[in-house]
Enzyme design. Sequence first.
Site, mmCIF file in Angstrom:
data_model
loop_
_atom_site.group_PDB
_atom_site.id
_atom_site.type_symbol
_atom_site.label_atom_id
_atom_site.label_comp_id
_atom_site.label_asym_id
_atom_site.label_seq_id
_atom_site.Cartn_x
_atom_site.Cartn_y
_atom_site.Cartn_z
ATOM 1 C CG ASP A 471 40.632 38.707 45.322
ATOM 2 O OD1 ASP A 471 39.656 38.372 44.646
ATOM 3 O OD2 ASP A 471 40.623 39.674 46.112
ATOM 4 C CG ASP A 541 34.095 41.183 48.186
ATOM 5 O OD1 ASP A 541 34.727 40.270 48.742
ATOM 6 O OD2 ASP A 541 34.585 41.903 47.304
HETATM 7 C C1 DGJ Z 1 38.170 41.329 46.812
HETATM 8 C C2 DGJ Z 1 37.944 40.271 47.835
HETATM 9 O O1 DGJ Z 1 36.734 39.628 47.635
HETATM 10 C C3 DGJ Z 1 38.034 40.893 49.224
HETATM 11 O O2 DGJ Z 1 37.739 39.946 50.195
HETATM 12 C C4 DGJ Z 1 39.427 41.445 49.391
HETATM 13 O O3 DGJ Z 1 40.356 40.404 49.380
HETATM 14 C C5 DGJ Z 1 39.720 42.451 48.298
HETATM 15 N N1 DGJ Z 1 39.478 41.898 46.991
HETATM 16 C C6 DGJ Z 1 41.144 42.912 48.376
HETATM 17 O O4 DGJ Z 1 41.485 43.708 47.339
#
Ligand code: DGJ
Length: 721
Positions: A471, A541
């Site tokens: 990430d 997300d």
């Molecule tokens: C952003 C990601 O896109 C989410 O899926 C998740 O992993 C969060 N970060 C966790 O902090």
Amino acid sequence: MPIIFDEINRSFDLIAKDTQYSFYIDQMGYLCHAYFGKKLAKLNIDTFMQLTKRAYGSNISLDLIPQEYPSYGSTDFRSPAFQIQLEDGSTISDLRYRAHKIYAGKPAIDGLPSTYVEKMSEAQTIEIYMYDELAKLEVTLFYTVFEDFNAITRSVKFKNIGNMDIRILRVLSANIDFLGDNFLMLQLSGAWARERHVFLRDIVPGIQSIESRRGASSHQQNPFIALMTDESDEWHGDVYGFNLIYSGNFLAQVEVDFYHNTRVSIGINPFDFSWLLRSGESFQAPETVIVYSDTGLDGMSNTYHKLYRTRLARGRYRDAERPVLINNWEATYFNFDEKKLLEIAREAKETGIELFVLDDGWFGKRNSDNSSLGDWYVNTEKLPNGLDGLVKKINELGLKLGLWIEPEMISPDSELYRAHPDWCIHVPGRARHTMRNQLILDLSRDDVCNYVINTITKLLKSADISYVKWDMNRNMTETGSAKLPPERQRETAHRYILNLYKIMEEITGRFPDILFEGCAGGGGRFDPGMLYYMPQIWASDDTDAVERLKIQWGTSIVYPQIMMGSHVSAIPNHQVGRITPIEMRLSVAMAANFGFELDLSKLSGHDKASIKASIENYKEMRKIIQFGEFHRLLDPFKGNETAWIISSEDKREFLLYYYRILNGPNEFPRILKIKGIDTSLQYLLTDTDTVYGGDELTFRGIILPQIEKDFQSFIMHFKAI
Ligand code: DGJ
């Protein structure tokens, strides 16, 4: 011979499958663009040379010359492809042809991701050596044409062959000057939770561009644009796609000049960029993948999809079916312990899920997003048996374990930051603005880069981890590096990306059996640079089924469905509060790389049964869904319905996905024409006795089942008989 040099006309024809790209060297030694489009039996280069006659009258006007890699400072007043500054302060350049070399295959690009070939016969490459006599600058233009794809790649390398410093102020990777301006410009733009929405606009005299200045390719703009002729659409007409294999700041620009000709260029964003090239040094710009289609956007997308699936993605998972996963993020956020995770995993196993992904919050003292990034050791309060203990228990349940990491970041509240406060990207004396309570590690520094490689290697060796979600949750501000001298501060953002690629190359090379999934607050870095290292990316997300239709449709303009992570989540949806039936959520996620992100133990019996049945179906159809051809039918940006098909490459089997957001009163049954299938085949609609001709489905269409509620969807499976 895909690349032909005509010595008499001093012209080059580059043939990529059914596509032709032609240019020539004019009498002044400039490299002039002649044609890009459908492969021709013959191209009359002399007609283009009439242009040069007019350009080289008593006064020279380079504005009249369609160029391949235009310089700055002479009589071409359009945007240059590059600009340099010499020690005397001057910023003028003049590039002329010197020599060229044609060879089979495609060279790798040092330190940068690129498409590749497995056999020399798959492609041919030409290197054109251009030269600026005064600056003692050699510019090599690389073009590769693929035998089996209507795709041409371009990149550029600068070499300082003099004794003086050269400062590069601008170095784009590709430039094409089209005659005329009969084009629309397509771009994929958005924001967090609504990435890669499709925008199509008229082009007008002047510059229209998209860019990122965020240090990442960004949620806001994707490093891609397409030119579509006025008469082209999803299925017809000429389309030209330009996609930069780069994950940092980029610029993609279309300039219509005063003669109504169109200059397209793409590369590293020149804004706040410069690069000092000392005597003997080289600079390599990233690769651009240029695709031509004479069958509209569909043809362009399918070229990108197959090229990226087979000749950009690498490693064991390139051709391997990807597991159905469950991720605990939306189920627990930071609030979990081993017991809770095992509960989710147990339920997941019962439904047929194959991989359990432990998301954020398992390390350091991280119970919210305000600490611990950089402290990559397990939080034993949450996981008393450590990662290794958790993996063993998950494995005993029959699942594999995946792990979330965010290795590029540092929390001000972390042991790492307390030990190395100068390791973040910052400018001395300026504020260090946090975003999501975090700063960015200064990866442009080799010591920080090596630290990340060693720490992540140690972590991944510490337990049997099968998957990593990598990430990256903020953009770059106060960009500068404590290690770089003043004259190199504007190199920071690009050096960051170069060292990020180095880290990814090392880590993915050291752990070839781990499946890596990229992520950047969802789809904030969904670009071909990342896909070279990680064959799938969490698309957004936003897990709402309705929002996802647009995101997945837009993403599919360039990127194949196997590269998009798509999960079923709980209702009311956490991003938009919408309540959609489980069937709709399933059928959206099943059109991509399928997964879940919810607490299964909280679901009704009906929902669990639907999930189990869908996973079973998905596994049966997985090969086609993940590796098949994706064709878009009904556009979610245009109305209430969305439809697409995924078919096997031989078109003998396909799935029709149909989604309708709102129901309407007293409606006549809808008919949908299916494209992208074989009109000469007979298709059985499985689970029925009905056989349809491929021609009937294409030209007459299929009558869709009656819809009775809002948020309805279905997947129909057709098989040739
Ligand atoms: C952003 C990601 O896109 C989410 O899926 C998740 O992993 C969060 N970060 C966790 O902090």
